[in-house]
Design an enzyme around this catalytic site. Structure first.
Site, PDB file in Angstrom:
ATOM      1  NE  ARG A   1       0.219   1.500   3.372  1.00  0.00           N
ATOM      2  CZ  ARG A   1       1.144   2.404   3.595  1.00  0.00           C
ATOM      3  NH1 ARG A   1       2.433   2.053   3.683  1.00  0.00           N
ATOM      4  NH2 ARG A   1       0.859   3.679   3.742  1.00  0.00           N
ATOM      5  N   GLY A   2       0.272   2.404  -0.126  1.00  0.00           N
ATOM      6  CA  GLY A   2       1.055   3.626  -0.297  1.00  0.00           C
ATOM      7  C   GLY A   2       1.167   3.891  -1.792  1.00  0.00           C
ATOM      8  CB  ALA A   3       0.440   6.935  -3.779  1.00  0.00           C
TER       9      ALA A   3
ATOM     10  NE  ARG B   1      -6.158   0.943  -1.725  1.00  0.00           N
ATOM     11  CZ  ARG B   1      -5.499   1.475  -0.699  1.00  0.00           C
ATOM     12  NH1 ARG B   1      -4.211   1.253  -0.552  1.00  0.00           N
ATOM     13  NH2 ARG B   1      -6.134   2.240   0.184  1.00  0.00           N
TER      14      ARG B   1
ATOM     15  CD  GLN C   1      -3.082   2.832   6.817  1.00  0.00           C
ATOM     16  OE1 GLN C   1      -3.646   3.237   7.837  1.00  0.00           O
ATOM     17  NE2 GLN C   1      -3.748   2.614   5.695  1.00  0.00           N
TER      18      GLN C   1
ATOM     19  CG  ASP D   1      -2.985   8.175  -1.423  1.00  0.00           C
ATOM     20  OD1 ASP D   1      -2.866   8.615  -0.263  1.00  0.00           O
ATOM     21  OD2 ASP D   1      -2.710   7.013  -1.749  1.00  0.00           O
TER      22      ASP D   1
ATOM     23  CG  ASN E   1      -2.087  11.638   2.558  1.00  0.00           C
ATOM     24  OD1 ASN E   1      -1.587  10.728   1.895  1.00  0.00           O
ATOM     25  ND2 ASN E   1      -1.703  11.885   3.800  1.00  0.00           N
ATOM     26  CE  LYS E   2      -4.962   5.756   4.462  1.00  0.00           C
ATOM     27  NZ  LYS E   2      -5.995   4.926   3.764  1.00  0.00           N
TER      28      LYS E   2
HETATM   29  O1  MRU Z   1      -4.481   3.224   2.220  1.00  0.00           O
HETATM   30  P1  MRU Z   1      -3.006   3.425   2.098  1.00  0.00           P
HETATM   31  O2  MRU Z   1      -2.230   2.858   3.236  1.00  0.00           O
HETATM   32  O3  MRU Z   1      -2.489   2.970   0.747  1.00  0.00           O
HETATM   33  O4  MRU Z   1      -2.836   5.008   2.140  1.00  0.00           O
HETATM   34  C1  MRU Z   1      -1.538   5.546   2.036  1.00  0.00           C
HETATM   35  C2  MRU Z   1      -1.481   7.010   2.187  1.00  0.00           C
HETATM   36  O5  MRU Z   1      -2.472   7.681   2.329  1.00  0.00           O
HETATM   37  C3  MRU Z   1      -0.123   7.646   2.075  1.00  0.00           C
HETATM   38  O6  MRU Z   1      -0.044   8.790   2.887  1.00  0.00           O
HETATM   39  C4  MRU Z   1       0.114   8.051   0.615  1.00  0.00           C
HETATM   40  O7  MRU Z   1      -0.097   6.986  -0.238  1.00  0.00           O
HETATM   41  C5  MRU Z   1       1.474   8.598   0.405  1.00  0.00           C
HETATM   42  S1  MRU Z   1       2.668   7.355   0.338  1.00  0.00           S
HETATM   43  C6  MRU Z   1       4.181   8.010   0.002  1.00  0.00           C
END
Ligand code: MRU
Length: 345
Positions: A49-51, A92, A197, A238, A248-249
């Site tokens: 996970r994470g963009a 996603r 996270q 994201d 973002n999250k």
């Molecule tokens: O749902 P996730 O864990 O994929 O969400 C991740 C985030 O929101 C991060 O802050 C974002 O992807 C930046 S990662 C460098």
């Protein structure tokens, strides 16, 4: 790269190897994917996970399809790639890196004329993306570290670290770079309900790297800021729009409002691959995830059965709450519609 450095996703012996983030912080274990369906499943379940990490994982998923294909013609191979492309794209909806990576790979595949060339081009482009991700993070780190002062207490939300990228991280990459420059910092990681996270992943990777980290409930942010315990905020993204709106999250928006109220600088670190210069804020899909993430904690039910639940995974922070956006091309400042256009075209 140091031998202890966390490598979130990599290509190894015609397979994709990823840290299984659902098992952290208890166990640092790896999963091996040998086809794109497994990669898609790992993206959906947040194994990866994470963009930026999602983008590179999907790219390697497409590379698996190409490399392992038994197609007997270029059109058959392209058809297989199109099928994998559609499935991987549907995993996603919010992080734009997923679409950016898959589109880039398909363009590369379509510009080749033989099966051998398609297979080689898709794998080499995916590997190049993985390399570029690490380089961009290091570059972002060196620009962003200049904003950090010795002794700063910095709050971060979710995980925008090595575990959200191929390695090194975006927001946490800036903190790593500040530490490498000899600045003493301490990090406050918000838990980041409901998937945690921050508590599970940010705390794990900063502890792993010897960076001072304290976990706080999401609900403590206002109190900590009011007590003068936070000097800066830095988060990942994201998706960043041409207007400077940052997806973002979930929870990022309320952190940004609180930072604004307390005159605390609020920075976003995001590579160019996280920018979407075409969409308007209301055109971006905010992922709604399973209710189970909210109704249970550690296998125990915490919400009465039959009660409705909201579980949006992301929110949007408007540009007026953002002090700067750190990219590998430099730090963008308001007004973002102008600075983004100047730097990214
Ligand atoms: O749902 P996730 O864990 O994929 O969400 C991740 C985030 O929101 C991060 O802050 C974002 O992807 C930046 S990662 C460098």
């Amino acid at each position: 790269m140091r031998s202890t450095e966390l490598m979130t996703v990599r290509w190894k012996d015609n397979s994709v190897v990823m840290i299984d983030q659902t098992k952290l912080p208890d166990k640092l274990v790896y999963v091996k994917c040998t086809n794109y369906e497994q990669v898609a499943d790992c993206i959906k379940r947040l194994v990866v996970r994470g963009a930026p990490a999602i983008g590179v994982a999907a790219a390697f998923g497409l590379a698996l399809t190409a490399v392992k294909s038994k197609a007997s013609s270029t059109s058959e191979l392209m058809h297989e790639l199109e099928t994998a492309f559609k499935i991987l794209r549907s995993t996603r909806p919010t992080a734009v890196n997923l679409f950016w990576a898959l589109d880039r790979l398909m363009r590369k595949a379509k510009s080749q004329s033989t099966m051998k060339a398609i297979k080689e081009a898709v794998l080499s482009e995916a590997s190049k993306m993985a390399e570029e991700d690490i380089q961009a993070n290091r570059q972002m780190g060196s620009f962003g570290a200049a904003l950090i002062e010795d002794g700063d207490a910095i709050l971060t939300h979710c995980n925008a670290g090595a575990l959200a990228t191929v390695a090194y991280g975006t927001a946490l990459g800036v903190l790593r770079a500040a530490k490498e420059k000899g600045k003493r910092i301490n990090v406050i990681a918000t838990e980041t309900r409901p998937v945690l996270q921050g508590a599970r992943l940010t705390a794990f990777e900063l502890k792993h790297d010897g960076i001072d980290v304290t976990v706080a409930p999401d609900t403590a942010v206002g109190s900590l800021m009011g007590r003068g315990m936070i000097k800066k905020v830095i988060v990942g993204a994201d998706r960043v729009l041409r207007t400077g709106h940052v997806f973002n999250k979930i929870g990022t928006y309320q952190v940004a409002i609180l930072a604004n109220k307390h005159n605390i600088p609020f920075y976003v670190a995001a590579p160019v691959s996280s920018f979407d210069l075409k969409s308007d804020p209301d055109q971006v899909t905010i992922e709604e995830r399973s209710f189970d993430e909210v109704t249970s904690m550690g296998g125990t039910r915490v919400v009465p059965k039959g009660v409705r639940v909201f579980n949006p995974a992301f929110d949007v922070t408007p540009p007026e709450l953002i002090s700067g956006i750190i990219t590998e091309k430099g730090v963008l400042t308001p007004p973002y519609d102008k600075s983004i256009k100047t730097v990214l075209g």
